[in-house]
Motif scaffolding. Structure first.
Motif, PDB file in Angstrom:
ATOM      1  N   ARG A   1       0.860  -1.186   0.000  1.00  0.00           N
ATOM      2  CA  ARG A   1       0.000   0.000   0.000  1.00  0.00           C
ATOM      3  C   ARG A   1       0.887   1.223   0.000  1.00  0.00           C
ATOM      4  O   ARG A   1       1.724   1.399   0.895  1.00  0.00           O
ATOM      5  N   SER A   2       0.751   2.055  -1.004  1.00  0.00           N
ATOM      6  CA  SER A   2       1.551   3.275  -1.080  1.00  0.00           C
ATOM      7  C   SER A   2       0.638   4.468  -1.319  1.00  0.00           C
ATOM      8  O   SER A   2      -0.351   4.386  -2.051  1.00  0.00           O
ATOM      9  N   ASN A   3       0.985   5.584  -0.689  1.00  0.00           N
ATOM     10  CA  ASN A   3       0.281   6.851  -0.858  1.00  0.00           C
ATOM     11  C   ASN A   3       1.308   7.939  -1.094  1.00  0.00           C
ATOM     12  O   ASN A   3       2.354   7.967  -0.418  1.00  0.00           O
ATOM     13  N   PHE A   4       1.040   8.814  -2.022  1.00  0.00           N
ATOM     14  CA  PHE A   4       1.983   9.894  -2.277  1.00  0.00           C
ATOM     15  C   PHE A   4       1.261  11.088  -2.878  1.00  0.00           C
ATOM     16  O   PHE A   4       0.125  10.986  -3.349  1.00  0.00           O
ATOM     17  N   SER A   5       1.945  12.201  -2.847  1.00  0.00           N
ATOM     18  CA  SER A   5       1.407  13.430  -3.426  1.00  0.00           C
ATOM     19  C   SER A   5       2.468  14.047  -4.323  1.00  0.00           C
ATOM     20  O   SER A   5       3.662  13.799  -4.157  1.00  0.00           O
ATOM     21  N   ARG A   6       2.005  14.840  -5.285  1.00  0.00           N
ATOM     22  CA  ARG A   6       2.898  15.457  -6.264  1.00  0.00           C
ATOM     23  C   ARG A   6       2.485  16.889  -6.530  1.00  0.00           C
ATOM     24  O   ARG A   6       1.397  17.331  -6.151  1.00  0.00           O
ATOM     25  N   VAL A   7       3.364  17.590  -7.243  1.00  0.00           N
ATOM     26  CA  VAL A   7       3.011  18.876  -7.839  1.00  0.00           C
ATOM     27  C   VAL A   7       2.933  18.678  -9.341  1.00  0.00           C
ATOM     28  O   VAL A   7       3.428  17.689  -9.887  1.00  0.00           O
ATOM     29  N   ASN A   8       2.304  19.643 -10.026  1.00  0.00           N
ATOM     30  CA  ASN A   8       2.274  19.602 -11.482  1.00  0.00           C
ATOM     31  C   ASN A   8       3.702  19.663 -12.018  1.00  0.00           C
ATOM     32  O   ASN A   8       4.614  20.209 -11.387  1.00  0.00           O
ATOM     33  N   ASN A   9       3.889  19.112 -13.205  1.00  0.00           N
ATOM     34  CA  ASN A   9       5.237  18.967 -13.731  1.00  0.00           C
ATOM     35  C   ASN A   9       5.304  19.400 -15.191  1.00  0.00           C
ATOM     36  O   ASN A   9       4.311  19.394 -15.915  1.00  0.00           O
ATOM     37  N   GLY A  10       6.526  19.755 -15.614  1.00  0.00           N
ATOM     38  CA  GLY A  10       6.885  19.848 -17.024  1.00  0.00           C
ATOM     39  C   GLY A  10       6.036  20.749 -17.870  1.00  0.00           C
ATOM     40  O   GLY A  10       6.082  21.979 -17.770  1.00  0.00           O
ATOM     41  N   THR A  11       5.219  20.106 -18.719  1.00  0.00           N
ATOM     42  CA  THR A  11       4.456  20.858 -19.710  1.00  0.00           C
ATOM     43  C   THR A  11       3.202  21.497 -19.133  1.00  0.00           C
ATOM     44  O   THR A  11       2.524  22.246 -19.834  1.00  0.00           O
ATOM     45  N   ALA A  12       2.822  21.194 -17.901  1.00  0.00           N
ATOM     46  CA  ALA A  12       1.642  21.801 -17.308  1.00  0.00           C
ATOM     47  C   ALA A  12       1.911  23.270 -16.974  1.00  0.00           C
ATOM     48  O   ALA A  12       2.960  23.613 -16.428  1.00  0.00           O
ATOM     49  N   ILE A  13       0.966  24.137 -17.288  1.00  0.00           N
ATOM     50  CA  ILE A  13       1.113  25.555 -16.978  1.00  0.00           C
ATOM     51  C   ILE A  13       1.290  25.770 -15.482  1.00  0.00           C
ATOM     52  O   ILE A  13       1.994  26.684 -15.048  1.00  0.00           O
ATOM     53  N   ALA A  14       0.673  24.888 -14.688  1.00  0.00           N
ATOM     54  CA  ALA A  14       0.739  25.040 -13.241  1.00  0.00           C
ATOM     55  C   ALA A  14       2.012  24.463 -12.630  1.00  0.00           C
ATOM     56  O   ALA A  14       2.123  24.386 -11.407  1.00  0.00           O
ATOM     57  N   ASP A  15       2.967  24.056 -13.447  1.00  0.00           N
ATOM     58  CA  ASP A  15       4.231  23.523 -12.925  1.00  0.00           C
ATOM     59  C   ASP A  15       5.082  24.654 -12.366  1.00  0.00           C
ATOM     60  O   ASP A  15       5.515  25.544 -13.107  1.00  0.00           O
ATOM     61  N   PRO A  16       5.368  24.663 -11.056  1.00  0.00           N
ATOM     62  CA  PRO A  16       6.123  25.788 -10.493  1.00  0.00           C
ATOM     63  C   PRO A  16       7.580  25.835 -10.956  1.00  0.00           C
ATOM     64  O   PRO A  16       8.114  26.928 -11.176  1.00  0.00           O
ATOM     65  N   LEU A  17       8.237  24.699 -11.106  1.00  0.00           N
ATOM     66  CA  LEU A  17       9.645  24.720 -11.487  1.00  0.00           C
ATOM     67  C   LEU A  17       9.846  25.381 -12.845  1.00  0.00           C
ATOM     68  O   LEU A  17      10.705  26.255 -13.019  1.00  0.00           O
ATOM     69  N   THR A  18       9.054  24.953 -13.841  1.00  0.00           N
ATOM     70  CA  THR A  18       9.198  25.536 -15.170  1.00  0.00           C
ATOM     71  C   THR A  18       8.853  27.021 -15.145  1.00  0.00           C
ATOM     72  O   THR A  18       9.554  27.849 -15.744  1.00  0.00           O
ATOM     73  N   ALA A  19       7.771  27.368 -14.463  1.00  0.00           N
ATOM     74  CA  ALA A  19       7.326  28.756 -14.456  1.00  0.00           C
ATOM     75  C   ALA A  19       8.382  29.690 -13.874  1.00  0.00           C
ATOM     76  O   ALA A  19       8.608  30.798 -14.385  1.00  0.00           O
ATOM     77  N   PHE A  20       9.050  29.293 -12.806  1.00  0.00           N
ATOM     78  CA  PHE A  20      10.053  30.154 -12.185  1.00  0.00           C
ATOM     79  C   PHE A  20      11.385  30.102 -12.935  1.00  0.00           C
ATOM     80  O   PHE A  20      12.125  31.084 -12.942  1.00  0.00           O
ATOM     81  N   GLU A  21      11.696  28.995 -13.588  1.00  0.00           N
ATOM     82  CA  GLU A  21      12.968  28.889 -14.305  1.00  0.00           C
ATOM     83  C   GLU A  21      12.956  29.658 -15.617  1.00  0.00           C
ATOM     84  O   GLU A  21      13.982  30.228 -16.022  1.00  0.00           O
ATOM     85  N   VAL A  22      11.813  29.726 -16.316  1.00  0.00           N
ATOM     86  CA  VAL A  22      11.775  30.357 -17.633  1.00  0.00           C
ATOM     87  C   VAL A  22      11.126  31.733 -17.598  1.00  0.00           C
ATOM     88  O   VAL A  22      10.962  32.374 -18.646  1.00  0.00           O
ATOM     89  N   GLY A  23      10.728  32.224 -16.403  1.00  0.00           N
ATOM     90  CA  GLY A  23      10.221  33.593 -16.300  1.00  0.00           C
ATOM     91  C   GLY A  23       8.728  33.751 -16.458  1.00  0.00           C
ATOM     92  O   GLY A  23       8.249  34.867 -16.695  1.00  0.00           O
ATOM     93  N   ASP A  24       7.931  32.667 -16.331  1.00  0.00           N
ATOM     94  CA  ASP A  24       6.486  32.739 -16.525  1.00  0.00           C
ATOM     95  C   ASP A  24       5.690  32.848 -15.225  1.00  0.00           C
ATOM     96  O   ASP A  24       4.466  32.977 -15.255  1.00  0.00           O
ATOM     97  N   ALA A  25       6.344  32.775 -14.075  1.00  0.00           N
ATOM     98  CA  ALA A  25       5.629  32.631 -12.806  1.00  0.00           C
ATOM     99  C   ALA A  25       4.658  33.786 -12.553  1.00  0.00           C
ATOM    100  O   ALA A  25       3.500  33.567 -12.191  1.00  0.00           O
ATOM    101  N   LYS A  26       5.094  35.002 -12.729  1.00  0.00           N
ATOM    102  CA  LYS A  26       4.223  36.149 -12.452  1.00  0.00           C
ATOM    103  C   LYS A  26       3.156  36.308 -13.533  1.00  0.00           C
ATOM    104  O   LYS A  26       2.000  36.667 -13.242  1.00  0.00           O
ATOM    105  N   PHE A  27       3.521  36.011 -14.765  1.00  0.00           N
ATOM    106  CA  PHE A  27       2.581  36.183 -15.883  1.00  0.00           C
ATOM    107  C   PHE A  27       1.384  35.240 -15.738  1.00  0.00           C
ATOM    108  O   PHE A  27       0.227  35.659 -15.839  1.00  0.00           O
ATOM    109  N   PHE A  28       1.628  33.964 -15.491  1.00  0.00           N
ATOM    110  CA  PHE A  28       0.529  33.001 -15.413  1.00  0.00           C
ATOM    111  C   PHE A  28      -0.249  33.111 -14.105  1.00  0.00           C
ATOM    112  O   PHE A  28      -1.446  32.812 -14.062  1.00  0.00           O
ATOM    113  N   SER A  29       0.401  33.512 -13.033  1.00  0.00           N
ATOM    114  CA  SER A  29      -0.309  33.604 -11.751  1.00  0.00           C
ATOM    115  C   SER A  29      -1.020  34.931 -11.577  1.00  0.00           C
ATOM    116  O   SER A  29      -1.954  35.047 -10.775  1.00  0.00           O
ATOM    117  N   GLY A  30      -0.570  35.964 -12.305  1.00  0.00           N
ATOM    118  CA  GLY A  30      -1.162  37.291 -12.148  1.00  0.00           C
ATOM    119  C   GLY A  30      -0.740  37.977 -10.871  1.00  0.00           C
ATOM    120  O   GLY A  30      -1.368  38.964 -10.461  1.00  0.00           O
TER     121      GLY A  30
END
Length: 993
Positions: A405-434
Motif C-alpha cells: 500500500r503506497s500513498n503519495f502526493s505530487r506537484v504539477n510537472n513539465g508541460t503543465a502551466i501550473a508547474d512551479p519549477l518551469t514557471a520560475f525557471e523560464v520567467g512565466d511565474a508572475k505572468f501566469f499567476s497574475g
C-alpha cells in the motif's frame, strides 16, 4: 536423509501403545493393573527405541562447515552425496549435517550460486562423525549456477546457448535502492534504464537491445515467483509529462535473485509477448533451523540536484537586481524557497526458519519520505510471506504472497502551466499567476493538490512433483491485482492557472488484474553415459483485465473532495481483456557433459490476433560448448584460459497487437442528452503479432586462474510483420488501420567483465565493467509515408525508412545562397535519437578483514539528444537559455537570432552522461561482539546514490526519459524543467537474532 523425526516417534509411540493394550488384554484382562501395564509399555518402548538406536549405530554421520575463500561463512550451500541421493543445506552459521550414511567412501559436492562446485572424497565409519569442511572459491563465470528463465526447467549455466543475466542476492544487498527499476541501473549490460523525475511513484523506462516496435511499450515482461505482474510504466494521468509506474511498487524486499533475458533466443518459450525481454523475480525462501529474526532500520536525507537550474537570477534578473523590487536579492528563489532537503525513514522486520519439511519467510516494511519538492510526501506499507512444505518425498508445495500500500502526493510537472519549477525557471511565474511578487506567485502555484494511492496484491502457488530422477513437473498458478486512485483538486483561487472559476476535481482510477497458469514437465532419459537428454514440455497462459475510469467535476465548494458535491460531472470508462496461451516443447541433448544442443518450439494463441491467424509458431535452436573441459585444454591453454564456453543461439519471439485493434468497432458519444454511435476502428481480420527473430553468439571465459572473467555477446535481430498505421482510401472514410507490413532491425554487442585486482587473506579488491552498443534501423515501411511519433514546435521524433525509430528531425538553419551565412531554415535529420545507443557501467568492490565492504557503481550513456522545452518557453520572455544561431538576410545583414521554431537543433541538447550512481560502506560486527548480545549477525552501512553527474551541458538532465511519445511507444527524450532524482544519503542498521 535417514533421521528419526519427532513426528515419526509419535506415530511409533501410538502404535506401541495400541499393541501393548492388546497384548496385556489377551494374556489376562482380569489381572491387568496399571502397574504392570506401565512396566510392559515402557519395556516395549525401550525395545523399539533400542532397535532404532541399533540401526543408527550401524551408520555414520557427515558434518562440517562451509566458508568462502575470504573466510565468510556461507549459509544455504547444498552439500550433496550424489550416489546416495542425500544431502543437506548449511544453516546460518555455515554448518551442515548428513545422518544415516552406511559405512564406505563417498564423493561429496558443495554447490552454491556464485561459487565453484567443490568435490572431495570422504570415508564414513559406523557410529562415527566424519568432519569435512569446504572452502569455496568465487566463480566469476558461474558455469554451475542454476537458472530457470526461458528454459522451462532449472539448468546449469554451462548448458545455456543464449545469454541469461542474473542479479544475485549479494548484488541486491549491497545496492542502496528500494525498487526493481533502480536496481537494474548499471547492472544489465546492453540496457537503457532512465528515470522520469524526482517525484514519488515514478518508474524508469526500461529497454533491452533496441526498439523492436513502432507501437507499444518497450518494457520487458515481468514475473514474480512464476506469476506475470503489471509492468505498465504509465498507470495514471501525467499532469505535465510524468505518470505513475507499476514498476515503482515492485520492491527489492526479500528478493533472492533476478533472472533477465533481453528478448531473442532466450525468450522464445514466452511466445507472443517476449520481444522486449523477460524479467523473472524469485523471492527469498526460509531455511531449515531455529527462527531467525532480522530487523533493519534505515534513516536518510535527500538533497535536490540543482545542476540543471539557472534559477531566478537568470529568469527574473531585472527584479532580483533592483533594490526597490520586493524580490530584490532573490536570485536563488528556486533553490531557497521551492526545493528543500527531504527526510526518509524505513523499517523492516523479517522472520525465517522452519523444519526439515516446512520452511517459511515472513516480512513487513514501513517507509515514509518527505521529498525534495513541496507536496511530495510518500508513505509505503508492505507485507510479504513465503512458505514451502514437503508434502511427501516426491511432492513439494510453495506459496508466496505480497501486499503493498503506497500513498503519495505530487506537484504539477513539465508541460503543465501550473508547474512551479518551469514557471520560475523560464520567467512565466508572475505572468501566469497574475501576482506581483515571487512569493505570491509560489503560493498560488502550490494550491493545486495531486494525490494518489496504490493497492497491490500478488499471490503465487506452485507444486513440484518428482517421483523419480527421470521425471519432474511443476504447476504454478497466481494472480496480480493492482488498483490505483488518483485525484487532482484545483481550488477556485487557482483560476489564473486553470481557467476554471469554480474549482475542478479530476479523478482517475485504474484497476488491473492478471491470472497466470503454467505447467511444465521434464523427462530426463538417459541420465548417464556419454549422451544425456532432457525433454521439457509445458503449457502457459495468462489473462489480463484492465479497466479505467476518468471523471471531472466542476463547481466545488471550498474543501470539497468528492464528485457528489460537484455542480457537474463528466466521466468516461474503458475496459480491455486479453488472453494469451501457448504450448511449448524443448529438447536438450548433452554430449560428454561438454556439448549441449537444444531445440524448442512454442505454439501461441492470443485474443488480439485476427480471425484468420490461428496459432503462431516460435522456434529456437542453440548450441553450447564448454571447450575448456576437453582433455587437451589444460596442458595447452589452462595457465591462461581457465574456463571457456562458446555458445550460439537462434530464436523467435513476438509482440501482440493492442486489444480491439483487429475489430471493426464503434464508439458511443453523448449528443444532446442521448447516446450517439460513431465509427471508431475499421478492423483487420488478418492482424497478427509482430515477430522478432534473433541470432546471437558469444563466449564466457575465465582467465589467469580465475582472476579475470569476460562475457561477450554479439546479436542481430529483425522484427518482421511490424505494425504500421496504413491510410485507407479516402473514399472509404475509414481513416487508418494497423497492418503487419514493416521491418525493424537491431544489431549490437554486449560485454561484461570482472577482474580480481588484489586477493590477500585480509584484503580483496575486484573491478567490473560493462558495455553495450545497439544500432537500430527501420529497413522497410511497406510503402507507408513517413510520419511523426511526437511533434514539438521545432523537432519531431520521426518514423522514416532507413533511419532509427524516433530519429530526431529538427528545424536547422542553413546557407541558401552560398555566402556562408545562415539565412534560411528547414527540417533535417540530425543523426541522433531520443535514446542512447552506447551504454555501460563500472563497479568496484573492496573487502577488508572480512568485516568492511566498500562498493561503488557508475553508469554512463552516449548517443542521445534531449529536446529542451524550457529554453523554447524562455524565449517568449526575451531570455536566451540555450545558445541559438544568428540569422542573416540574403544580403548578409544580421537580423538577430533565429527563433526556436526555426532553430530547433539549438533545443536538442547533448544526452551524454556519467553518473556516480552508488557508493556504500558497510561494517559487519565481529563475532566477539555479537556473542554477549546473543546476536547471529549485525551490520551498519552508510550509502549514497545519485552522488555526482557529469554531462556536456547543464540545461537538462540527460538521463531523464522525460515526456513520452505517442501511440503507446515511450521513447522519452523531451523535457521541460524536470527535477533530477535527488542525491540520497542513507544510514542503516541491521541485526539478526
Amino acid at each position: 536423509m535417514q533421521r528419526l523425526r519427532v513426528i515419526d516417534l509419535l506415530h511409533r509411540f501410538r502404535g506401541v501403545f495400541a499393541y501393548s493394550r492388546i497384548a496385556f488384554y489377551d494374556l489376562d484382562p482380569r489381572a491387568m493393573n496399571s502397574y504392570w501395564y506401565l512396566i510392559g509399555l515402557l519395556a516395549l518402548l525401550c525395545s523399539v527405541v533400542g532397535t532404532e538406536a541399533q540401526a543408527q549405530s550401524g551408520t555414520g554421520t557427515l558434518v562440517g562447515e562451509v566458508v568462502s575463500s575470504s573466510g565468510d561463512v556461507l549459509p544455504g550451500v547444498n552439500v550433496l552425496i550424489p550416489a546416495e541421493n542425500q544431502g543437506a543445506a548449511t544453516d546460518a552459521e555455515g554448518r551442515y549435517r548428513i545422518e544415516g550414511l552406511s559405512p564406505g567412501s563417498y564423493e561429496v559436492q558443495a554447490q552454491f550460486v556464485g561459487f565453484r562446485t567443490e568435490t572431495t572424497t570422504v570415508t564414513i565409519e559406523a557410529g562415527q562423525e566424519t568432519v569435512q569442511d569446504f572452502t569455496m572459491r568465487e566463480d566469476l563465470v558461474q558455469m554451475d549456477e542454476v537458472v530457470v528463465t526461458g528454459l522451462g526447467q532449472s539448468v546449469e549455466r554451462r548448458k545455456l546457448s543464449a545469454d541469461v543475466g542474473v542479479i544475485s542476492a549479494n548484488d541486491i544487498e549491497e545496492a542502496p535502492v528500494s525498487s526493481i527499476d533502480q536496481l537494474l541501473q548499471g547492472r544489465v549490460p546492453g540496457s537503457s534504464i532512465r528515470a522520469q523525475s524526482a517525484q514519488p511513484g515514478q518508474g524508469a523506462l526500461i529497454n533491452f537491445r533496441g526498439i523492436t516496435s513502432v507501437f507499444g511499450s518497450q518494457t520487458p515482461v515481468i514475473y514474480i515467483d512464476g506469476v506475470r505482474v503489471d509492468n505498465n510504466s504509465g498507470t495514471s494521468l501525467s499532469f505535465g509529462g510524468e505518470s505513475t509506474s507499476a514498476l515503482s511498487d515492485l520492491l527489492t524486499n526479500d528478493i533472492e535473485r533476478i533472472e533477465i533475458t533481453k528478448g531473442g533466443a532466450a525468450s522464445t518459450l514466452y511466445g507472443s509477448d517476449a520481444a522486449n525481454g523477460v524479467i523473472q523475480i524469485f523471492t527469498r525462501r526460509g531455511q531449515e533451523g531455529e527462527p531467525r529474526v532480522t530487523f533493519r532500520t534505515e534513516q536518510g536525507a535527500d538533497f535536490p540536484v540543482t545542476k540543471f537550474f539557472r534559477d531566478t537570477g537568470f529568469s527574473f534578473a531585472s527584479a532580483v537586481e533592483d533594490p526597490d523590487s520586493p524580490d530584490f536579492g532573490r536570485d536563488s528563489f528556486i533553490a531557497d524557497e521551492i526545493l528543500d532537503t527531504g527526510y526518509t525513514q524505513n523499517y523492516y522486520v523479517g522472520v525465517s526458519g522452519g523444519s526439515e519439511s516446512v520452511t517459511y519467510n515472513v516480512s513487513g516494511r514501513a517507509q515514509n519520505g518527505t521529498g525534495v519538492q513541496p507536496n511530495n510526501e510518500n508513505t509505503l506499507y508492505a507485507l510479504r510471506g513465503n512458505v514451502q512444505t514437503e508434502v511427501a518425498s516426491d511432492l513439494n508445495v510453495s506459496f508466496s504472497g505480497a501486499y503493498t500500500r503506497s500513498n503519495f502526493s505530487r506537484v504539477n510537472n513539465g508541460t503543465a502551466i501550473a508547474d512551479p519549477l518551469t514557471a520560475f525557471e523560464v520567467g512565466d511565474a508572475k505572468f501566469f499567476s497574475g501576482q506581483g511578487t515571487l512569493d505570491e506567485a509560489l503560493e498560488l502555484f502550490l494550491l493545486p493538490t495531486i494525490k494518489e494511492g496504490v493497492d497491490r496484491f500478488t499471490l503465487s502457488a506452485s507444486g513440484t512433483y518428482a517421483p523419480s530422477d527421470l521425471f519432474s513437473s511443476k504447476l504454478t498458478a497466481g494472480i496480480d491485482s493492482r488498483v490505483n486512485e488518483q485525484r487532482r483538486r484545483n481550488p477556485s483561487a487557482a483560476d489564473p492557472l486553470t481557467g476554471n472559476e469554480d474549482g475542478l476535481l479530476t479523478r482517475f482510477d485504474r484497476n488491473y488484474k492478471s491470472v497466470t497458469l503454467e505447467y511444465v514437465g521434464t523427462v530426463s532419459y538417459p541420465r548417464e553415459g556419454r549422451i544425456i537428454s532432457d525433454f521439457t514440455f509445458g503449457v502457459q497462459g495468462f489473462r489480463e483485465d484492465i479497466s479505467t475510469i476518468l471523471g471531472e467535476g466542476e463547481t466545488l465548494i471550498p474543501g470539497s473532495e468528492n464528485f457528489g458535491e460537484a455542480g457537474s460531472v463528466i466521466a468516461q470508462e474503458t475496459q480491455s481483456e486479453i488472453f494469451n496461451g501457448g504450448v511449448f516443447v524443448r529438447e536438450q541433448i548433452g554430449i560428454d557433459d561438454r556439448v549441449f544442443i537444444n531445440a524448442g518450439l512454442r505454439l501461441d494463441g492470443n485474443s488480439s490476433f485476427g480471425a484468420n491467424i490461428g496459432l503462431q509458431a516460435y522456434p529456437s535452436l542453440g548450441v553450447a560448448y564448454t571447450i575448456s573441459d576437453e582433455p587437451f585444454w589444460g596442458d595447452m591453454f589452462g595457465s591462461v584460459i581457465t574456463e571457456l564456453k562458446l555458445r550460439t543461439a537462434y530464436g523467435e519471439t513476438g509482440k501482440f497487437p493492442e486489444p480491439f485493434a483487429r475489430d471493426f468497432s464503434f464508439q458511443s458519444t453523448a449528443f444532446r442528452g442521448n447516446a450517439a454511435p460513431r465509427f471508431f476502428n475499421p478492423g483487420n481480420e488478418d492482424l497478427s503479432p509482430e515477430r522478432t527473430a534473433t541470432l546471437e553468439g558469444g563466449f564466457e571465459g575465465a582467465f589467469f586462474d580465475d582472476r579475470f572473467a569476460l562475457n561477450l555477446t554479439v546479436y542481430a535481430s529483425r522484427t518482421s510483420a511490424a505494425l504500421f498505421d496504413v491510410p485507407e482510401p479516402p473514399t472509404s472514410g475509414l481513416g487508418t488501420q494497423l497492418r503487419n507490413i514493416g521491418e525493424i532491425q537491431n544489431r549490437g554487442i554486449e560485454i561484461d567483465t570482472d577482474a580480481t585486482i588484489l586477493a590477500r587473506d585480509n584484503v580483496r579488491w575486484a573491478l567490473g565493467a560493462s558495455y553495450g552498443y545497439v544500432k537500430n534501423e527501420i529497413t522497410d515501411m511497406g510503402g507507408v509515408p513517413d510520419f511523426n511519433l511526437s511533434t514539438t514546435v521545432s523537432a519531431q521524433q520521426r518514423i522514416s525508412e532507413g533511419e532509427p525509430v524516433g530519429a530526431w528531425r529538427a528545424a536547422t538553419p542553413f546557407d541558401s545562397n552560398g555566402d556562408g551565412l545562415p539565412d534560411a531554415s528547414e527540417r533535417r535529420f540530425t543523426g541522433s535519437t531520443p535514446y542512447p545507443n552506447h551504454t555501460g557501467a563500472f563497479t568496484s568492490r573492496l573487502t577488508i578483514n572480512e568485516n568492511i565492504s566498500i562498493f561503488a557503481l557508475a553508469d554512463w550513456a552516449t548517443g542521445a539528444e534531449v529536446f529542451d522545452w524550457g529554453s523554447h518557453w524562455a524565449q517568449f520572455n526575451g531570455l536566451v537559455r540555450a545558445e541559438r544561431t544568428t540569422q542573416y538576410d540574403e544580403d548578409g545583414n544580421e537580423l538577430g537570432l533565429f527563433s526556436t521554431e526555426e532553430d530547433g537543433v539549438s533545443l536538442l541538447q547533448n544526452g551524454d552522461y556519467l553518473k556516480i550512481r552508488e557508493v556504500s560502506v558497510s561494517y559487519r560486527l565481529p563475532d566477539a561482539f555479537l556473542e554477549p548480545l546473543r546476536l547471529s549477525s549485525a551490520s551498519v552501512s552508510l550509502a549514497g546514490r545519485n552522488l555526482f553527474t557529469f554531462s556536456r551541458q547543464d540545461l537538462v538532465d540527460p538521463e531523464l526519459a522525460g515526456i513520452t511519445s505517442g501511440g503507446g511507444l515511450q521513447l522519452g527524450g523531451a523535457q521541460s524543467i524536470t527535477l533530477s532524482p535527488p542525491r540520497q544519503v542513507r544510514l542503516s542498521l541491521e541485526v539478526t537474532l
